[in-house]
Design an enzyme around this catalytic site. Structure first.
Site, PDB file in Angstrom:
ATOM      1  CB  CYS A   1     103.759 105.730  30.087  1.00 30.66           C
ATOM      2  SG  CYS A   1     104.159 106.236  28.417  1.00 30.66           S
TER       3      CYS A   1
ATOM      4  CE  LYS B   1     112.362 108.514  31.643  1.00 32.59           C
ATOM      5  NZ  LYS B   1     111.434 109.258  30.810  1.00 32.59           N
TER       6      LYS B   1
ATOM      7  CG  HIS C   1     106.441 104.513  33.130  1.00 36.23           C
ATOM      8  ND1 HIS C   1     106.686 103.565  32.173  1.00 36.23           N
ATOM      9  CD2 HIS C   1     106.499 105.709  32.496  1.00 36.23           C
ATOM     10  CE1 HIS C   1     106.879 104.164  31.003  1.00 36.23           C
ATOM     11  NE2 HIS C   1     106.785 105.471  31.170  1.00 36.23           N
TER      12      HIS C   1
ATOM     13  CG  ASP D   1     110.944 102.984  37.353  1.00 36.61           C
ATOM     14  OD1 ASP D   1     111.893 103.746  37.071  1.00 36.61           O
ATOM     15  OD2 ASP D   1     109.906 102.916  36.667  1.00 36.61           O
TER      16      ASP D   1
ATOM     17  CD  GLN E   1     110.632 110.707  35.477  1.00 38.53           C
ATOM     18  OE1 GLN E   1     111.220 111.778  35.660  1.00 38.53           O
ATOM     19  NE2 GLN E   1     110.214 110.341  34.277  1.00 38.53           N
TER      20      GLN E   1
HETATM   21  N1  C6P Z   1     108.830 108.117  31.401  1.00 37.25           N
HETATM   22  C1  C6P Z   1     107.723 110.177  30.822  1.00 37.25           C
HETATM   23  O1  C6P Z   1     107.403 111.092  30.039  1.00 37.25           O
HETATM   24  P1  C6P Z   1     112.434 104.426  29.235  1.00 37.25           P
HETATM   25  O2  C6P Z   1     111.395 104.749  28.216  1.00 37.25           O
HETATM   26  O3  C6P Z   1     112.771 102.939  29.254  1.00 37.25           O
HETATM   27  O4  C6P Z   1     113.640 105.290  29.167  1.00 37.25           O
HETATM   28  O5  C6P Z   1     111.783 104.779  30.645  1.00 37.25           O
HETATM   29  C2  C6P Z   1     110.557 104.238  31.014  1.00 37.25           C
HETATM   30  C3  C6P Z   1     110.120 104.804  32.327  1.00 37.25           C
HETATM   31  C4  C6P Z   1     110.076 103.971  33.439  1.00 37.25           C
HETATM   32  N2  C6P Z   1     109.758 104.442  34.652  1.00 37.25           N
HETATM   33  C5  C6P Z   1     109.445 105.734  34.847  1.00 37.25           C
HETATM   34  C6  C6P Z   1     109.116 106.199  36.227  1.00 37.25           C
HETATM   35  C7  C6P Z   1     109.458 106.619  33.766  1.00 37.25           C
HETATM   36  O6  C6P Z   1     109.157 107.901  33.972  1.00 37.25           O
HETATM   37  C8  C6P Z   1     109.779 106.151  32.477  1.00 37.25           C
HETATM   38  C9  C6P Z   1     109.718 107.053  31.280  1.00 37.25           C
HETATM   39  C10 C6P Z   1     108.718 109.152  30.374  1.00 37.25           C
HETATM   40  O7  C6P Z   1     107.252 110.109  31.945  1.00 37.25           O
HETATM   41  C11 C6P Z   1     108.396 108.623  29.022  1.00 37.25           C
HETATM   42  S1  C6P Z   1     106.926 107.692  28.984  1.00 37.25           S
END
Ligand code: C6P
Length: 445
Positions: free
Chosen positions: A403, A265, A162, A239, A242
């Site tokens: 993203c 999430k 991401h 990370d 997910q």
């Molecule tokens: N992905 C998606 O629709 P934040 O925004 O900081 O809570 O998370 C960022 C982020 C980082 N790593 C991974 C693997 C992610 O999936 C995400 C967030 C969402 O896939 C919003 S872009």
């Protein structure tokens, strides 16, 4: 053995806080969630009743929420915990000597204990509250990165990342004259582990890798990846954005050095997340933001920084959100992560089977092991058009690059439609998705 470990052995949901500087208040905001019988087989239909938002209709059709990788919905217990906090305990933390401040402090620190227990952190001081995964990665880039990465060094990421796990490293590399290297994937969306071995070199200062791909659902073999990196003396940041809602994590067993995730999430609120780091490593790192609570003493000549975790938590934190995260952790614990994972696995298998019925539907990414998400294209219809038609049928999915533009580029697509599941997703949701996809196809045929 640490306090967290012994609590885990004693009770599933300990009430007493032994975290540093825990308040002595009544902790009213941290009440237990309604005791639910844990069934051997997880029942998503019963779980749905816990999520008020799922009862509504959109465009006259029952809401089918399949955008869980973007954010999950929140169960009543999370909403109630946050409301109760504001109604009964709201004050600033770590500052006041009055009862409300003690309650707020205890509620906040109890949330830290809940998170430490949930992720298997050996020490609750290793749990740093941040705004989310993005901020957690930036924290590591600004502290570990700034002190450990120099000219000619390398930071290794993967083609699955991401933007949140690319851009902070890119910025750091630009500032330091270092190089961003990328572990490639194959056409199925699986990491090339041989290439990983080749790329882990004497100048590699960090490997930053996702547990699960948000765009393809690829589950990375974390143990193997960490083992290979450590064999070359390279620390690993995972990370977990997910990974944690679908598979959980035992940070100690994983061997990782840092683990980042977002509450929103995993059924918690937005605005809060966690950076976990190995204690020795965190102790060595400098703070990144200056302000209140991260200090022990300040003069104009010199500041003495606070101990972990406060060294990294400058300013008034997101207290109600931490309380919500604590309630989400307890909700997931009571649901049973293993049972939830089994249910989601079955559901994804069912979805993959049913999607084959849709003419011209092409999966984007067919990883060996999948969790959470399925990406696809329908003929040459633009994903935004597909998602718009699905929405008219009540089905919420995400369309776009998720993203993960470098990943889309690698796979030769600009965007995909992504359906992503949560513990409350059912076969009926998948059936509704397939019906709506047939309608979309007919509309654009
Ligand atoms: N992905 C998606 O629709 P934040 O925004 O900081 O809570 O998370 C960022 C982020 C980082 N790593 C991974 C693997 C992610 O999936 C995400 C967030 C969402 O896939 C919003 S872009």
């Amino acid at each position: 053995m640490t306090a967290v470990k012994s609590e885990r052995e004693g009770s599933a949901c300990p009430r007493t806080s032994t975290a540093p500087r825990s308040g002595a208040g009544e902790g009213v905001a941290q009440r237990r969630i309604a005791p639910a019988e844990r069934s051997a087989r997880f029942d998503p239909v019963r779980a749905r009743a816990d999520f008020p938002i799922l009862r509504q209709k959109v465009h006259g059709a029952p809401l089918v929420y399949l955008d869980n990788a973007a954010t999950t919905q929140k169960p009543r217990v999370v909403l109630d915990a946050m409301t109760r906090y504001y109604e009964e305990a709201n004050a600033n933390v770590h500052r006041g000597v009055h009862l409300l401040s003690e309650r707020a402090t205890k509620a906040y620190e109890d949330a830290r204990l809940a998170v430490a227990r949930f992720i298997g952190a050996p020490d609750p001081r290793e749990v740093i509250f941040v705004r989310g995964t993005t901020e957690a990665v930036n924290l590591v880039a600004q502290t570990f990165g700034r002190t450990r990465v120099g000219p000619g060094d390398e930071v290794l990421v993967t083609a699955l990342e991401h933007h949140s796990n690319i851009v902070p490293w890119q910025m750091l590399c630009r500032e330091k004259g270092a190089r961003l290297a990328v572990v490639p994937i194959d056409d199925a969306g699986d990491l090339d582990l041989d290439a990983l071995d080749r790329l882990l070199g004497p100048r590699t200062r960090l490997l930053a890798v996702t547990q699960v791909s948000n765009a393809l659902g690829t589950v990375n073999p974390l143990d193997e990846i960490v083992r290979r990196a450590h064999a070359k003396g390279v620390p690993v940041l995972v990370d977990g954005a997910q990974g944690i809602p679908h598979r959980g994590i035992d940070v100690a067993a994983s061997g990782a050095d840092f683990y980042a995730f977002s509450a929103h999430k995993m059924y918690g609120p937005t605005g809060i997340g966690v950076l976990w780091g190995r204690r020795e490593l965190l102790e060595e790192l400098p703070p990144w933001q200056g302000g209140g609570d991260m200090i022990l003493s300040v003069t104009f000549e010199k500041t003495v920084y606070n101990a972990l975790p406060y060294k990294f938590e400058a300013g008034t934190p997101a207290i109600a959100e931490a309380v919500g995260l604590g309630a989400a952790v307890e909700y997931l614990e009571q649901a049973g992560l293993a049972e939830v994972a089994a249910h989601e696995r079955d559901l994804l298998a069912y979805a993959l089977e049913r999607l084959r019925e849709v003419p011209d539907l092409r999966l984007v990414g067919t990883p060996r092991e999948r969790s959470g998400a399925i990406s696809f294209l329908v003929g040459d219809v633009h994903p935004h058009d597909v998602a718009t038609v699905l929405d008219r049928h009540g089905v919420a999915v995400r369309a776009g690059h998720h993203c993960a533009q470098p990943l889309m580029h690698r796979l030769g697509v600009a965007a995909t439609v992504r359906a992503s599941v949560a513990l409350y997703s059912t076969r009926e949701d998948v059936d509704a998705l397939v019906r709506a996809l047939h309608a979309a196809r007919e509309m654009f045929a």
